[in-house]
Write an enzyme that holds these catalytic residues in place. Structure first.
Site, short mmCIF file in Angstrom:
data_model
loop_
_atom_site.label_atom_id
_atom_site.label_comp_id
_atom_site.label_asym_id
_atom_site.label_seq_id
_atom_site.Cartn_x
_atom_site.Cartn_y
_atom_site.Cartn_z
CD1 TRP A 127 -2.54 1.75 0.39
CD2 TRP A 127 -2.05 1.90 2.58
NE1 TRP A 127 -3.25 2.81 0.91
CE2 TRP A 127 -2.96 2.93 2.25
CE3 TRP A 127 -1.61 1.81 3.89
CZ2 TRP A 127 -3.43 3.83 3.18
CZ3 TRP A 127 -2.08 2.71 4.82
CH2 TRP A 127 -2.98 3.70 4.47
CG ASP A 209 -2.90 -2.90 6.75
OD1 ASP A 209 -4.09 -2.86 7.10
OD2 ASP A 209 -2.36 -1.98 6.11
CE LYS A 244 -10.41 0.54 2.68
NZ LYS A 244 -9.88 1.47 1.72
C1 LMR Z 1 -6.56 2.75 -0.95
O1 LMR Z 1 -5.53 2.09 -0.93
O2 LMR Z 1 -7.02 3.26 -1.97
C2 LMR Z 1 -7.32 2.96 0.33
O3 LMR Z 1 -6.82 2.18 1.34
C3 LMR Z 1 -7.45 4.39 0.69
C4 LMR Z 1 -6.18 5.00 1.13
O4 LMR Z 1 -6.16 5.53 2.25
O5 LMR Z 1 -5.19 4.98 0.40
#
Ligand code: LMR
Length: 398
Positions: A127, A209, A244
């Site tokens: 992420w 996570d 979510k």
């Molecule tokens: C994403 O990855 O799009 C979501 O988890 C929102 C974010 O905070 O980045």
């Protein structure tokens, strides 16, 4: 002072959403930020959330501060939801946090305060915000390989080899419990068991996570990887988010849980979480947690919520198949069936950053530059437009 500040680059995910909002083309499609959308393109408020909020409006009598660690009934319900079927919940110290991001930060703050120099392993890719959060507390963030060169499946042996040869005792390892963001590619349960054994044998600590519970295989099935980790590892950190699965994105509801070897450590662990919370935001916001608590602690609302989560998951999986079929029907010689093995909101489409730019500039279709697409943003009505645009993009750029 401020005249010396440079302009920071836009966020790789939210920056695109801002650009999307400014785009005036009516046929534009937003597949960037990880937000669930229904067929009409709305991000709905769940029916159970509305019901819980109505009853809160009537019953709430005070807006006084909450305990530093958060809403007590919420925390009990969360710990039961995540750990209740596996371990003695007295081993878990949990604090409510503003979303999963807040959980990651509070968890990381708590560790680094007592163990300076702690490193955290991140998957490549991970992420987009993980690196920034952990680096902000001063952690080093070595990366472990995650994908095969064609980026369509997990390179499990490369991942294990790197962690085996380079991992050190006391390192944290950031793992996505389900629905890996950004790829949608998860280890199998057998692979989770191997990961669990490896981390336990090297005394590395899983830092999990857990942002998409219910979006992979179901609310209960999605806990199984975590259970595999808990089976072998005495200490685990879990950061969960209800953005979510309750659609409570803007209410910022999450929590961080420190699982200790036995209950004797829980009080100390909780006191340290409190310290981290107190110097970050003092104490958490009430409304989202009160809403989640009202749903999880009411058997009929809870049952209805499980059905709502199941319905979101089914729609996403339907969109995934429709997209694969839609791409098959174009004249492009590229097989997108690997998307059917990916789980959750996201997929790595295999498109590159140049193609993401092409789609944005030529068609008003927004995807993240890494090729990540938010499948939950697709709709049956716009699928033909999307597939033909991607086909044209591939033709124009290869
Ligand atoms: C994403 O990855 O799009 C979501 O988890 C929102 C974010 O905070 O980045």
């Amino acid at each position: 002072m401020f005249e010396y500040l440079p302009v920071a680059p836009p966020d790789s995910i939210f920056g695109l959403s801002d650009a999307f909002a400014r785009d005036i083309r009516p046929e534009k499609i937003n597949l960037t930020v990880g937000v669930y959308k229904d067929e009409q393109g709305r991000t709905p408020i769940l029916a159970t959330v509305k019901k819980a909020e109505e009853s809160l409006l009537k019953s709430e009598t005070s807006k006084g501060y909450m305990p530093v660690e958060g809403h007590p009934e919420y925390l009990k319900a969360v710990v039961n939801l995540i750990f209740g079927k596996t371990i003695d919940t007295a081993r878990v110290a949990a604090a409510q946090t503003p979303g999963g991001t807040g959980a990651l930060r509070v968890g990381a703050d708590t560790v680094i305060r007592h163990f300076p120099g702690t490193r955290i392993w991140l998957s490549n890719p991970t992420w987009a915000n993980h690196g920034s959060i952990f680096q902000a507390v001063g952690m080093e963030t070595p990366i472990y390989p995650y994908l095969t060169p064609d980026k369509t499946s997990l390179d499990f042996s490369a991942m294990m080899q790197e962690l085996t040869s380079q991992g050190r005792r006391g390192d944290l390892v950031c793992l996505h419990a389900c629905c890996h963001n950004p790829t949608g590619i998860d280890p199998t349960l057998e692979q989770w068991q191997e990961i669990s054994e490896l981390l336990a044998s090297k005394q590395m600590i899983p830092f999990v996570d857990f942002a998409y519970q219910g979006f992979g295989d179901g609310l209960e099935a999605d806990v199984l990887p975590l259970n595999a980790l808990l089976e072998k590892n005495h200490e685990v950190i879990v950061c969960n988010s209800f953005s979510k699965n309750f659609g409570l994105y803007s209410e910022r509801v999450g929590s961080v849980s420190l699982v200790s070897k036995d209950a004797s450590t829980t009080e100390a662990a909780l006191s340290q979480l409190r310290l981290a919370v107190r110097c970050n935001y003092s104490n958490p916001p009430r409304h989202g947690a009160a809403t989640v608590s009202a749903i999880l602690n009411d058997s009929s609302l809870r049952k209805e919520w499980v059905e709502e989560v199941d319905a979101m998951r089914s729609r996403i999986s339907k969109m995934r198949s429709m997209f694969i079929d839609g791409m098959k029907a174009t004249d492009i010689d590229r097989d997108f069936s690997f998307l059917s093995r990916q789980k959750g909101m996201f997929s790595y489409s295999g498109l590159n950053s140049m193609q993401a730019d092409w789609l944005k500039n030529e068609r008003g279709i927004y995807i993240v530059g890494t090729g990540r697409i938010n499948v939950a943003g697709m709709a049956a009505s716009t699928m033909p437009t999307l597939c033909s645009a991607i086909a044209e993009c591939i033709r124009a750029t290869t």
